[in-house]
Design an enzyme around this catalytic site. Structure first.
Site, PDB file in Angstrom:
ATOM      1  N   TYR A 172       1.094  -0.979  -0.091  1.00 16.31           N
ATOM      2  CA  TYR A 172       0.082   0.046  -0.182  1.00 16.31           C
ATOM      3  C   TYR A 172       0.872   1.103  -0.068  1.00 16.31           C
ATOM      4  CZ  TYR A 172      -3.499   3.929   1.035  1.00 16.31           C
ATOM      5  OH  TYR A 172      -4.264   4.932   1.181  1.00 16.31           O
ATOM      6  N   TRP A 188       1.502   5.524  -1.659  1.00 20.80           N
ATOM      7  CA  TRP A 188       0.565   6.779  -2.443  1.00 20.80           C
ATOM      8  C   TRP A 188       1.920   7.088  -3.544  1.00 20.80           C
ATOM      9  CZ3 TRP A 188      -2.134  11.946  -2.934  1.00 20.80           C
ATOM     10  CH2 TRP A 188      -3.915  11.765  -2.215  1.00 20.80           C
TER      11      TRP A 188
HETATM   12  N1  LIG Z   1      -1.820   8.119  12.746  1.00 23.44           N
HETATM   13  C1  LIG Z   1      -2.716   7.820  11.065  1.00 23.44           C
HETATM   14  N2  LIG Z   1      -1.770   7.455  10.486  1.00 23.44           N
HETATM   15  C2  LIG Z   1      -2.289   6.916   9.139  1.00 23.44           C
HETATM   16  C3  LIG Z   1      -3.214   8.093   8.830  1.00 23.44           C
HETATM   17  C4  LIG Z   1      -4.012   9.036  10.351  1.00 23.44           C
HETATM   18  O1  LIG Z   1      -4.933  10.290   9.691  1.00 23.44           O
HETATM   19  N3  LIG Z   1      -3.502   8.796  11.590  1.00 23.44           N
HETATM   20  N4  LIG Z   1      -3.796   8.371   7.550  1.00 23.44           N
HETATM   21  C5  LIG Z   1      -3.489   6.858   6.710  1.00 23.44           C
HETATM   22  C6  LIG Z   1      -3.473   6.970   5.394  1.00 23.44           C
HETATM   23  S1  LIG Z   1      -5.260   8.225   5.033  1.00 23.44           S
HETATM   24  C7  LIG Z   1      -3.288   7.202   4.342  1.00 23.44           C
HETATM   25  S2  LIG Z   1      -3.111   6.888   2.722  1.00 23.44           S
HETATM   26  C8  LIG Z   1      -1.878   6.852   5.002  1.00 23.44           C
HETATM   27  C9  LIG Z   1      -0.070   7.096   3.624  1.00 23.44           C
HETATM   28  O2  LIG Z   1       0.277   6.096   4.206  1.00 23.44           O
HETATM   29  P1  LIG Z   1       1.569   5.659   2.146  1.00 23.44           P
HETATM   30  O3  LIG Z   1       1.330   6.435   1.500  1.00 23.44           O
HETATM   31  O4  LIG Z   1       2.359   4.838   2.597  1.00 23.44           O
HETATM   32  O5  LIG Z   1       2.236   7.699   2.702  1.00 23.44           O
HETATM   33  P2  LIG Z   1       3.604   8.135   2.022  1.00 23.44           P
HETATM   34  O6  LIG Z   1       4.746   9.000   2.788  1.00 23.44           O
HETATM   35  O7  LIG Z   1       3.099   9.164   0.501  1.00 23.44           O
HETATM   36  O8  LIG Z   1       4.584   6.871   1.193  1.00 23.44           O
HETATM   37  C10 LIG Z   1       5.445   6.717  -0.080  1.00 23.44           C
HETATM   38  C11 LIG Z   1       6.205   6.451  -0.634  1.00 23.44           C
HETATM   39  O9  LIG Z   1       6.616   6.752  -1.819  1.00 23.44           O
HETATM   40  C12 LIG Z   1       8.321   6.683  -2.089  1.00 23.44           C
HETATM   41  N5  LIG Z   1       7.788   6.673  -3.482  1.00 23.44           N
HETATM   42  C13 LIG Z   1       7.455   8.076  -4.380  1.00 23.44           C
HETATM   43  N6  LIG Z   1       8.165   7.641  -5.520  1.00 23.44           N
HETATM   44  C14 LIG Z   1       7.778   6.788  -5.766  1.00 23.44           C
HETATM   45  C15 LIG Z   1       8.301   5.740  -6.779  1.00 23.44           C
HETATM   46  O10 LIG Z   1       8.473   6.036  -8.060  1.00 23.44           O
HETATM   47  N7  LIG Z   1       9.162   4.677  -6.639  1.00 23.44           N
HETATM   48  C16 LIG Z   1       9.278   3.688  -5.353  1.00 23.44           C
HETATM   49  N8  LIG Z   1       9.339   2.653  -5.594  1.00 23.44           N
HETATM   50  N9  LIG Z   1       8.755   4.898  -4.025  1.00 23.44           N
HETATM   51  C17 LIG Z   1       8.126   5.577  -4.105  1.00 23.44           C
HETATM   52  C18 LIG Z   1       8.197   7.656  -1.538  1.00 23.44           C
HETATM   53  O11 LIG Z   1       9.800   7.859  -1.182  1.00 23.44           O
HETATM   54  C19 LIG Z   1       7.529   7.282  -0.263  1.00 23.44           C
HETATM   55  O12 LIG Z   1       8.056   6.803   1.257  1.00 23.44           O
HETATM   56  O13 LIG Z   1      -1.106   7.027   5.966  1.00 23.44           O
HETATM   57  C20 LIG Z   1      -1.992   6.637   6.596  1.00 23.44           C
HETATM   58  N10 LIG Z   1      -1.828   6.512   8.111  1.00 23.44           N
HETATM   59  N1  LIG Z   2      -0.778  18.552   3.443  1.00 20.84           N
HETATM   60  C1  LIG Z   2      -1.564  17.124   2.979  1.00 20.84           C
HETATM   61  N2  LIG Z   2      -2.544  16.937   2.538  1.00 20.84           N
HETATM   62  C2  LIG Z   2      -3.166  15.939   2.250  1.00 20.84           C
HETATM   63  C3  LIG Z   2      -3.213  14.215   3.004  1.00 20.84           C
HETATM   64  C4  LIG Z   2      -1.510  14.675   3.604  1.00 20.84           C
HETATM   65  O1  LIG Z   2      -0.601  13.890   4.611  1.00 20.84           O
HETATM   66  N3  LIG Z   2      -1.446  15.942   3.553  1.00 20.84           N
HETATM   67  N4  LIG Z   2      -3.213  13.610   2.520  1.00 20.84           N
HETATM   68  C5  LIG Z   2      -4.529  12.855   1.490  1.00 20.84           C
HETATM   69  C6  LIG Z   2      -4.860  11.929   2.020  1.00 20.84           C
HETATM   70  S1  LIG Z   2      -4.379  10.612   1.835  1.00 20.84           S
HETATM   71  C7  LIG Z   2      -6.096  12.119   2.493  1.00 20.84           C
HETATM   72  S2  LIG Z   2      -7.206  10.752   2.506  1.00 20.84           S
HETATM   73  C8  LIG Z   2      -6.968  12.584   2.861  1.00 20.84           C
HETATM   74  C9  LIG Z   2      -7.641  12.795   4.526  1.00 20.84           C
HETATM   75  O2  LIG Z   2      -8.876  13.585   4.457  1.00 20.84           O
HETATM   76  P1  LIG Z   2      -8.870  13.647   6.252  1.00 20.84           P
HETATM   77  O3  LIG Z   2      -9.119  12.495   6.876  1.00 20.84           O
HETATM   78  O4  LIG Z   2     -10.160  14.512   5.791  1.00 20.84           O
HETATM   79  O5  LIG Z   2      -8.133  14.509   7.012  1.00 20.84           O
HETATM   80  P2  LIG Z   2      -7.527  14.116   8.330  1.00 20.84           P
HETATM   81  O6  LIG Z   2      -6.548  15.793   7.778  1.00 20.84           O
HETATM   82  O7  LIG Z   2      -6.842  13.470   8.460  1.00 20.84           O
HETATM   83  O8  LIG Z   2      -8.753  14.955   9.452  1.00 20.84           O
HETATM   84  C10 LIG Z   2      -9.916  16.190   9.697  1.00 20.84           C
HETATM   85  C11 LIG Z   2      -9.909  16.281  10.430  1.00 20.84           C
HETATM   86  O9  LIG Z   2     -10.801  15.785  11.047  1.00 20.84           O
HETATM   87  C12 LIG Z   2     -11.364  16.566  12.846  1.00 20.84           C
HETATM   88  N5  LIG Z   2     -11.578  15.204  13.542  1.00 20.84           N
HETATM   89  C13 LIG Z   2     -10.394  13.990  13.788  1.00 20.84           C
HETATM   90  N6  LIG Z   2     -11.461  13.381  15.087  1.00 20.84           N
HETATM   91  C14 LIG Z   2     -12.338  14.173  15.054  1.00 20.84           C
HETATM   92  C15 LIG Z   2     -14.103  13.624  15.340  1.00 20.84           C
HETATM   93  O10 LIG Z   2     -13.876  12.428  16.016  1.00 20.84           O
HETATM   94  N7  LIG Z   2     -15.051  14.147  14.923  1.00 20.84           N
HETATM   95  C16 LIG Z   2     -15.111  15.454  14.464  1.00 20.84           C
HETATM   96  N8  LIG Z   2     -15.727  15.784  14.530  1.00 20.84           N
HETATM   97  N9  LIG Z   2     -13.116  15.775  13.695  1.00 20.84           N
HETATM   98  C17 LIG Z   2     -12.297  14.708  13.679  1.00 20.84           C
HETATM   99  C18 LIG Z   2      -9.491  16.624  13.013  1.00 20.84           C
HETATM  100  O11 LIG Z   2      -9.061  18.356  13.390  1.00 20.84           O
HETATM  101  C19 LIG Z   2      -8.927  16.824  11.488  1.00 20.84           C
HETATM  102  O12 LIG Z   2      -7.878  17.757  11.327  1.00 20.84           O
HETATM  103  O13 LIG Z   2      -6.225  14.325   3.160  1.00 20.84           O
HETATM  104  C20 LIG Z   2      -5.669  14.168   1.724  1.00 20.84           C
HETATM  105  N10 LIG Z   2      -4.844  16.020   1.784  1.00 20.84           N
HETATM  106 MO   LIG Z   3      -5.612   8.888   2.043  1.00 20.12          MO
END
Ligand SMILES: Nc1nc2c(c(=O)[nH]1)N[C@H]1C(S)=C(S)[C@@H](COP(=O)(O)OP(=O)(O)OC[C@H]3O[C@@H](n4cnc5c(=O)[nH]c(N)nc54)[C@H](O)[C@@H]3O)O[C@H]1N2
Ligand SMILES: Nc1nc2c(c(=O)[nH]1)N[C@H]1C(S)=C(S)[C@@H](COP(=O)(O)OP(=O)(O)OC[C@H]3O[C@@H](n4cnc5c(=O)[nH]c(N)nc54)[C@H](O)[C@@H]3O)O[C@H]1N2
Ligand SMILES: [Mo]
Length: 748
Positions: free
Chosen positions: A107, A109
């Site tokens: 998994y 991005w």
């Molecule tokens: N506690 C907590 N944890 C969370 C979340 C949260 O809300 N709370 N949010 C979650 C969510 S929504 C998401 S989507 C995940 C994201 O988790 P990830 O998608 O695993 O996070 P990234 O840091 O985007 O990791 C992408 C990796 O790919 C590498 N990469 C980039 N380009 C290339 C390429 O061309 N080739 C290769 N081989 N590698 C490459 C980058 O260097 C990076 O290390 O995290 C989740 N984790």
């Molecule tokens: N700059 C930046 N943008 C991103 C990403 C990133 O890594 N960096 N990640 C991308 C990805 S993969 C995803 S999936 C999306 C995630 O999109 P979201 O899931 O919407 O993003 P988060 O920032 O994790 O959460 C949004 C807000 O929810 C609020 N929240 C947390 N817990 C609760 C709760 O129990 N109740 C309520 N009402 N609010 C709560 C928090 O204050 C938080 O700031 O963002 C995307 N956009």
């Molecule tokens: Mo995500």
């Protein structure tokens, strides 16, 4: 300086050139609101894996479980040796244990770019060479996917919600659970040539719409929107929503006709809300004791929602926590009570602002895509169960009505993701990564995941290769022109997989005889040829490559989710068993899950000894863990640690001042972070965003000395229905850290 070239990333299109002082990056002038994340891009050449590496213990002792992973040093080796080792291990594991013993869920991005997309490459490669155990769902809205399937039939509220063109003209009141944070709409998976979300929100405000923000953090909606801020205790939205429903029902403000025509199971939901099923009535007074919002405020909000054309927005974060299916389902039920689902500007949507493009039209035709081929192995896991998979071979997991058995994984192959960023309870994940025989990681950077690998293959970043950028909600195809030579000995994932496929006798199938340029041309031209004439771009590949961007025809900007269904639910049923929105689901009921009852239900979390609620949301200063060493991200750190925001009252009670280094801890682990005091949080809440690179280099001080919140989060599924991650919320204590301050070595 060289000439600036067109390029693209998940956070936007830009032009870049290599100069004497490093990379010069300029936003694409077509973007009305370029993302500040572009400031991280010049770091793309630093913290790189320069040569293939093998972990010393693996070199010396060969494959096998090893808890030295993550501690052992890595030894540089020539490419040929590294490739032979990986191909040999893949062949051995498949021959001795079967192809399901290879985990390729991988998994993450990775980067923008339709051809070099690491996920597509790794799945195609593992498919043609014999197969692999895969993952399903995602970390973003993993619990929502099964829930929405049961309740409305598919993921339309995420992928095709009512468009902003409609909302900005018709919505009178936005009630935003989890907000629509500006920080998040900076990115879109695949690219965002035009950042429009802030403009849409401003337009709605100018048009007279009012905003109510329901979130523990005030900055989850831009200050200019003048929102009323209701700050519930984290994780209690379901109780608040049930109380809003109670007011609507008891005051007769609900839409009986809509509920009868378009919903299934209203009676069961109503009886639950009114306390006729043996539980307490879900009155505002009942909810106040749980969510901390005053009962009269709840009652007034319910009345205001009924008086207005109201759009209920439900962030993905709501479902990324304990029993995260419930707030989503309760929010949908609330919208159904208002009876505005399918009307312009009313109803609900899931994930507005979660990314750039949510609420912009989703293209009704495909994008250029690398075919992933067929995976002959049926085994799969819900993606966030990775540690369970590795730790518990042969055991079962319940998921969305099925029972899956974890295969015995011997080889983990990861390309384009960072599980030591994204997964929860990293101490447990380290134990899990000690179990397989071999861990192979392709990475441009020395991330924590690369450091836990046996074999690290250095990948290029997008800047070092040509590609085609495009995203479903973006409306453009962008030429990603190579800007730099590969850093060190880095190679494109395609080249790496081609060499591995060659060794495994599947080169012809994997490459189809094309080099990079031939693939780009092939993907573009076959895509263009298959499109209907009225939407196919006029430019051939050479013309597109020269122009740098083609804008796509985006039809039907004025889309209202469920308009047809509402107009005639018999002629246009939803793909649910009843054809209607299910406020009670017989299917979910048949699963018998006590952690996901048959209608929206408040399920209180387990008691915790730790007083503060930790919000581990997505970071404002980077995308996940990517380019954490870039200048925007690095500039936000406090004494080199990730900033943790605390309310001044909570800080005062602990003798913490702004700028202090603090230590967060709970029963799972601890981390250092830098205190930032802020009144934008509900008291009792602390916020430490995800993405600081995991740094376990001084365990006597903390599990992570840099500030990765995933050393504190719980590795439990949302419920047996969704099995989504629960990483967003956990409980912690925070104390000032006066001890020795170990250096942060994560980027070293
Ligand atoms: N506690 C907590 N944890 C969370 C979340 C949260 O809300 N709370 N949010 C979650 C969510 S929504 C998401 S989507 C995940 C994201 O988790 P990830 O998608 O695993 O996070 P990234 O840091 O985007 O990791 C992408 C990796 O790919 C590498 N990469 C980039 N380009 C290339 C390429 O061309 N080739 C290769 N081989 N590698 C490459 C980058 O260097 C990076 O290390 O995290 C989740 N984790
Ligand atoms: N700059 C930046 N943008 C991103 C990403 C990133 O890594 N960096 N990640 C991308 C990805 S993969 C995803 S999936 C999306 C995630 O999109 P979201 O899931 O919407 O993003 P988060 O920032 O994790 O959460 C949004 C807000 O929810 C609020 N929240 C947390 N817990 C609760 C709760 O129990 N109740 C309520 N009402 N609010 C709560 C928090 O204050 C938080 O700031 O963002 C995307 N956009
Ligand atoms: Mo995500």
């Amino acid at each position: 300086m060289a000439e600036h070239r067109q390029h693209s990333a998940h956070w936007g299109a830009f032009h870049a050139a290599a100069g004497r002082d490093g990379l010069d990056v300029r936003p694409d002038p077509v973007d009305p609101e370029p993302s500040a994340l572009l400031r991280n891009v010049p770091a793309s050449t630093r913290s790189r894996v320069l040569r293939p590496h093998v972990r010393r213990g693996f070199l010396e002792r060969g494959p096998g479980p090893d808890d030295a992973r993550g501690r052992d040093e890595h030894v540089p080796v020539p490419w040929e040796q590294a490739l032979d080792l990986v191909a040999g291990e893949l062949a051995r594991v498949r021959a001795e244990h079967g192809p399901q013993a290879v985990y390729g869920g991988s998994y993450g991005w990775s980067s923008a770019g339709r051809f070099h997309h690491a996920q597509s490459q790794v799945h195609r490669f593992l498919g043609v060479t014999g197969g692999y155990t895969r993952s399903v769902g995602n970390y973003s809205y993993g619990a929502a996917l099964p829930l929405l399937r049961r309740v409305v039939g598919d993921d339309a509220p995420v992928t095709r919600p009512t468009t902003w063109e409609v909302l900005t003209r018709h919505t009178g009141l936005f009630v935003c659970f989890g907000g629509i944070p500006a920080k998040n709409s900076q990115v879109n998976s695949g690219g965002a040539t035009r950042h429009r979300t802030p403009g849409h929100l401003a337009a709605a405000r100018r048009g007279g719409a009012r905003f109510v923000l329901v979130s523990p953090l005030r900055d989850d909606l831009a200050a200019e929107l003048d929102a009323d801020w209701l700050a519930p205790v984290p994780g209690t939205d379901t109780a608040l929503m049930l109380a809003l429903a109670h007011v609507l029902i008891t005051e007769g403000r609900h839409d009986e006709a809509f509920l009868r025509r378009c919903c299934e199971g209203f009676e069961a939901f109503r009886d639950h809300v009114l306390g006729r099923d043996g539980g307490p009535a879900k009155t505002p007074g009942w909810a106040e004791g749980i969510c901390g919002i005053a009962a009269p405020v709840i009652a007034d909000l319910a009345r205001e929602m009924a008086r207005n054309r109201t759009m209920i927005t439900l962030s993905w974060s709501l479902q990324r926590s304990h029993r995260g299916e419930q707030p989503l389902w309760a929010g949908i039920a609330l919208a159904c009570l208002l009876g505005q689902v399918g009307l312009p500007g009313g109803g609900f949507g899931h994930g507005y602002g979660g990314m750039s493009g949510v609420g912009d039209v989703s293209l009704p035709y495909p994008l250029p895509t690398l075919p992933q081929g067929r995976n002959p192995v049926p085994d799969h896991i819900p993606v966030a169960r990775i540690a369970d998979l590795l730790l518990h071979p042969g055991e079962t997991v319940e998921y969305d009505g099925s029972v899956l058995t974890y295969p015995d994984i011997r080889l983990v192959h990861w390309a384009g993701g960072n599980p030591f960023h994204h997964h929860q309870d990293l101490t447990r994940l380290r134990r899990a990564f000690a179990r397989p025989d071999a861990v192979v990681v392709h990475e441009p950077f020395w991330t924590a995941t690369a450091r836990h690998a046996d074999i690290v293959l250095p990948s290029t970043t997008t800047l070092e290769r040509d590609d085609i950028g495009a995203a479903r909600h973006d409306g453009a195809v962008v030429a990603m022109h190579r800007v730099l030579d590969p850093v060190g000995e880095a190679r494109d994932d395609y080249r790496i997989f081609s060499a591995l496929a060659e060794r495994l006798g599947a080169a012809a199938e994997f490459t189809e005889g094309r080099d990079e340029r031939q693939w780009l041309q092939h993907l573009y031209e076959t895509w263009r040829a298959a499109l209907p004439a009225d939407v196919a771009p006029a430019e051939d590949f050479a013309g597109f490559w020269r122009a740098g961007r083609v804008d796509l025809v985006v039809p039907n900007a004025e889309h209202v989710l469920y308009a047809d269904f509402r107009a005639d639910p018999v002629a246009h049923p939803l793909p649910t068993p009843s054809g209607r929105i299910e406020l009670r689901s017989r299917t979910i009921e048949s699963f018998g899950y006590d952690d996901c009852p048959p209608h929206p239900t408040w399920l209180p979390p387990a008691e915790s000894a730790y007083p503060l609620h930790l919000i581990a949301n997505n970071p404002a200063t980077r995308l996940h863990s990517q380019l954490d060493h870039g200048s925007l991200s690095a500039g936000s750190k406090v004494r080199g640690r990730e900033p943790v925001r605390l309310h001044p009252d909570d800080a005062a009670a602990r003798g913490i001042a702004d700028g202090d280094v603090v230590r967060l801890h709970n029963e799972r682990g601890s981390c250092l972070a830098g205190a930032v005091l802020s009144e934008a949080l509900r008291p009792g809440v602390v916020q430490l965003s995800t993405g600081a690179w995991f740094d376990p280099s001084a365990p006597e001080v903390a599990t992570c000395v840099h500030g990765n919140p995933n050393v504190l989060t719980t590795d439990e599924g949302t419920s047996r229905l969704g099995q989504g991650t629960t990483g967003q919320l956990s409980r912690v204590e925070v104390a000032r850290w006066d001890g020795p301050l170990p250096p942060v070595r994560a980027h070293g």
